[in-house]
Scaffold this active site. Sequence first.
Site, short mmCIF file in Angstrom:
data_model
loop_
_atom_site.label_atom_id
_atom_site.label_comp_id
_atom_site.label_asym_id
_atom_site.label_seq_id
_atom_site.Cartn_x
_atom_site.Cartn_y
_atom_site.Cartn_z
N ARG A 96 0.79 -1.23 0.00
CA ARG A 96 0.00 0.00 0.00
C ARG A 96 0.83 1.29 0.00
O ARG A 96 0.52 2.22 -0.75
CB ARG A 96 -0.99 0.00 1.17
CG ARG A 96 -2.08 -1.06 1.04
CD ARG A 96 -2.75 -1.02 -0.31
NE ARG A 96 -3.88 -1.92 -0.42
CZ ARG A 96 -4.03 -2.81 -1.39
NH1 ARG A 96 -3.10 -2.92 -2.32
NH2 ARG A 96 -5.10 -3.56 -1.46
N ASP A 125 -7.08 -0.58 4.56
CA ASP A 125 -6.41 -0.01 3.39
C ASP A 125 -6.74 1.46 3.17
O ASP A 125 -5.91 2.22 2.67
CB ASP A 125 -6.77 -0.82 2.13
CG ASP A 125 -5.94 -2.09 2.01
OD1 ASP A 125 -4.90 -2.17 2.69
OD2 ASP A 125 -6.32 -2.98 1.24
#
Length: 404
Positions: A96, A125
């Site tokens: 990420r 996320d």
Amino acid sequence: MADVKKVVLAYSGGLDTSIIIPWLKENYNNPEIIAVAGDVGQNDELDGLEEKAIKTGASKLYVLDLTDEMVDDVIIPSMMMGATYEGYLLGTAFARPIIAKGLVDIAKKEGADAIVHGCTGKGNDQIRFELAIKRFAPEMKIIAPWREWDIKSRDEEIDYAEAHNVPLKISRETNYSKDKNLWHLSHEGLDLEDPANEPQYDKPGFLEMGISPFQAPEQPTVVTLDFEKGWPVAIDGEKMKASDIIRKLNKLGGENGIGLLDIVENRMTGMKDRGVYETPGGTILYRAHEVLEQITVDKDTMHAKRKLAVDFADLIYNGKWFTPLREALQAFAVATQEHVTGQVKLKLYKGNIITSSVTSPDSLYSEEIVTFGESDYNQADATGFINLWGMSDKVLGLRDQGKL
């Protein structure tokens, strides 16, 4: 919304990001949408992505080659620290920060008004993406459709896709939420939402990076890994870069049912979440590195590192990669690897990793000192050591007996 003329969309081609394109067109006054996919080793998931993005309404697609950056800058330093989150090898979290930084680079290049992601309001996320965006583009507007639209479930997402002629590779029956990169593949949703349900490891198509241990060969596979100062440099005697070592380990591990994890983890948003992870190569690499550290790292450093590994993993999991604390902890981890050089031989067998041998030119292990046979070690030295080490215990005992 009318001020948003051009957006950069974190695009995977999956269900969420596929329907976001027409949704943005409808709800944000038809902005130009630039799709950006981070190539972090998901391979065939990138096939046909440009055609799909443009057909769905994007003006263009960038595919950023981020695999080696993810491996070299994030994964290997994390392995050096031994970082895991509640047993999870951080596969999604590793990718990420690198993808988010790439999104910012494209947004600045294109003069975008906003960055869009398809993360749900329940998950981790959204935090990982947005913290990285705030770090490198603090004034950038962030659009998270899951926190705005009226869609309530993945079934409703499929309804929306079908109504807007968005092509999908999934069906309602195989609609697991998945995330894939070079390091791992995650599975969430459907029957996995109930921890009472056993994962369907033997069902064709469920596992993608390997097979279940029950289907693995009857003979073990032997693999040898070489490290230099904690960095993996060769597999079975062949020197190659770290990402290629992981690729080869994925193949060997997958064939032997290595690296399956069924876990109920604590999300940052406060809820518990059940997921099944496939991390065949990463599981082997972590184990080999740990075995080599056993003979090359001193006790105090090893114990301190294991404590700090929890903090390091929390930073990664919680989206705090681009922070001074992470940089400082990583510097510590790298410093501990000065003598982590050597070779580890492992046997892979039906989901198990069995240590075969470990050698190092910088080993702290002394057979002469530790042997049960004759040596120069003076066993009588232990008497004084125990007397001093146990002094406080002796005093406590004397007090309890009223003899002080």
